[in-house]
Design an enzyme around this catalytic site. Structure first.
Site, short mmCIF file in Angstrom:
data_model
loop_
_atom_site.label_atom_id
_atom_site.label_comp_id
_atom_site.label_asym_id
_atom_site.label_seq_id
_atom_site.Cartn_x
_atom_site.Cartn_y
_atom_site.Cartn_z
N GLN A 78 7.83 -9.18 8.12
CA GLN A 78 9.05 -8.79 7.41
C GLN A 78 9.69 -7.53 7.97
O GLN A 78 10.69 -7.06 7.46
CB GLN A 78 8.77 -8.64 5.91
N HIS A 81 4.42 1.51 -8.07
CA HIS A 81 3.48 0.38 -7.91
C HIS A 81 2.58 0.27 -9.14
O HIS A 81 2.32 -0.81 -9.65
CB HIS A 81 2.59 0.60 -6.68
N GLN A 135 15.22 -8.50 -3.07
CA GLN A 135 13.93 -9.16 -2.90
C GLN A 135 13.56 -9.94 -4.16
O GLN A 135 13.02 -11.05 -4.10
CB GLN A 135 12.86 -8.12 -2.58
N GLY A 143 9.26 -5.11 -8.37
CA GLY A 143 10.05 -3.95 -8.75
C GLY A 143 11.54 -4.17 -8.54
O GLY A 143 11.96 -4.70 -7.51
N GLN A 144 12.33 -3.70 -9.53
CA GLN A 144 13.80 -3.78 -9.40
C GLN A 144 14.31 -2.93 -8.24
O GLN A 144 15.39 -3.16 -7.72
CB GLN A 144 14.46 -3.29 -10.69
N GLY A 176 0.81 -1.22 0.00
CA GLY A 176 0.00 0.00 0.00
C GLY A 176 0.84 1.26 0.00
O GLY A 176 2.03 1.23 -0.29
N ALA A 177 0.17 2.42 0.33
CA ALA A 177 0.79 3.74 0.18
C ALA A 177 1.33 3.83 -1.25
O ALA A 177 2.52 4.09 -1.47
CB ALA A 177 1.86 4.00 1.23
N ASP A 203 13.56 -3.11 -5.30
CA ASP A 203 13.91 -4.06 -4.22
C ASP A 203 14.67 -5.22 -4.87
O ASP A 203 14.15 -6.33 -5.00
CB ASP A 203 12.63 -4.52 -3.52
N MET A 231 11.03 6.17 -6.23
CA MET A 231 9.75 6.28 -5.52
C MET A 231 9.65 5.18 -4.49
O MET A 231 10.04 4.03 -4.75
CB MET A 231 8.60 6.20 -6.50
P1 AMP Z 1 6.04 -2.40 -1.46
O1 AMP Z 1 4.66 -1.85 -1.40
O2 AMP Z 1 7.11 -1.44 -1.08
O3 AMP Z 1 6.17 -3.75 -0.81
O4 AMP Z 1 6.29 -2.66 -3.02
C1 AMP Z 1 5.42 -3.49 -3.77
C2 AMP Z 1 6.07 -3.74 -5.11
O5 AMP Z 1 6.29 -2.51 -5.79
C3 AMP Z 1 7.45 -4.42 -4.97
O6 AMP Z 1 7.60 -5.39 -6.00
C4 AMP Z 1 8.39 -3.26 -5.16
O7 AMP Z 1 9.67 -3.64 -5.63
C5 AMP Z 1 7.64 -2.42 -6.19
N1 AMP Z 1 8.12 -1.05 -6.17
C6 AMP Z 1 8.32 -0.26 -5.07
N2 AMP Z 1 8.85 0.92 -5.43
C7 AMP Z 1 8.98 0.90 -6.78
C8 AMP Z 1 9.47 1.84 -7.73
N3 AMP Z 1 9.93 3.05 -7.38
N4 AMP Z 1 9.46 1.47 -9.05
C9 AMP Z 1 8.99 0.25 -9.42
N5 AMP Z 1 8.52 -0.68 -8.56
C10 AMP Z 1 8.52 -0.36 -7.25
#
Ligand code: AMP
Length: 283
Positions: free
Chosen positions: A61, A37, A155, A149-150, A31-32, A152, A186
């Protein structure tokens, strides 16, 4: 967009769609939501018939309870953003829906050395938590393609390993990092930065580019030290690591390792907000 809060009806709904021949893409999130995303949703929509997303701030986590408590929650605008992006199905489960047997009852995964490096070293237990939630979500959604997302980077490697360990018929697709105009990657955690801190935080990407530009003329250790010092001078409180590593294994590389693709990775704190980013050096 159909919203589900419970796992069983969601699985049943997706299973019917799959039986009709639809391919299922899945982009899990905490979220957020921001444009990074949404780029995962957009990518899924270009390849898959049905796109599923989830919002779940996974307690297992977070090695730092304060980070968990302060994790931004913007559920109303998240739902609107996913709806506008054309996401078909959204799953917003409770903790008990994801961990019906209770937290701490989840399995342990044999991830090998990758679990102990970089993020794993500074956030003990983090990747076990990531694998617990991803395993459970994959079990519920059973996608053909998983979008990550790259941003992370480690991950992505860990989740590919998990999919391999579990022998699941899932393609893990890595989507490039979405950035602010300043270069700052982001991140949901950017919501916790002041306007000035956001400007300072752009130093991470500046240093990743500096490393890329100077990778052939300077030893790796010189570049890593320069970048860490630069971050501190730019307003960062602490630097967990600056690492130039093998892009596949994340083991540290020396300047002379030939033919090995490298990635530069940084984790650093502005105030109590921990930011990570990375850049592939050989493409
Ligand atoms: P999170 O909500 O932070 O767990 O991220 C959810 C997914 O969005 C994960 O696969 C992240 O790697 C991806 N993600 C987070 N930030 C970015 C970004 N700036 N650009 C592309 N993908 C992202």
């Amino acid at each position: 967009m159909i919203l589900f809060k419970e796992a069983a009806p969601l699985s049943k709904h997706i299973s019917k769609l799959r039986d009709k021949g639809n391919s299922i893409g899945f982009a899990p999130t905490m979220g957020a939501l921001h444009s990074g995303h949404i780029s995962l949703i957009e990518k899924s929509k270009t390849i898959c018939d049905i796109t599923v997303s989830s919002i779940f701030v996974n307690p297992t986590q977070f090695n730092d309870p304060k980070d968990f408590e302060k994790y931004p929650v913007t559920i109303g605008s998240d739902i609107s953003a996913l709806e506008s992006a054309g996401c078909d199905i959204l799953f917003i489960p409770s903790v008990s829906e994801i961990y019906p047997a209770g937290i701490g009852k989840a399995p342990h995964y044999d991830l090998g050395e990758i679990e102990l490096l970089l993020e794993g070293r500074f956030r003990p237990g983090h990747f076990q938590g990531v694998c617990q939630v991803v395993h459970r979500l994959l079990d519920i959604v059973k996608p053909g393609k998983l979008f990550m997302g790259q941003k992370d980077y480690q991950q992505c490697i860990v989740v590919k390993k998990l999919v391999q360990l579990l022998n699941l018929p899932i393609d893990v697709i890595t989507v490039g990092t979405y950035r602010e105009e300043s270069g700052l990657a982001m991140s949901s955690r950017n919501l916790r930065l002041s306007k000035d801190e956001k400007l300072e935080a752009a130093a991470i990407f500046k240093m990743l580019q500096y490393i890329k530009e100077n990778r052939t003329t300077n030893p790796h250790s010189t570049l890593e030290n320069y970048a860490a010092n630069y971050l501190i001078k730019s307003g960062f409180r602490a630097v967990d690591y600056v690492s130039i590593a093998d892009a596949k294994t994340l083991q540290p590389t020396s300047a002379i390792s030939e033919g090995i693709k490298r990635v530069a990775l940084i984790a650093a704190f502005i105030g109590d907000v921990r930011l990570i980013d990375n850049l592939l050096l050989d493409e």
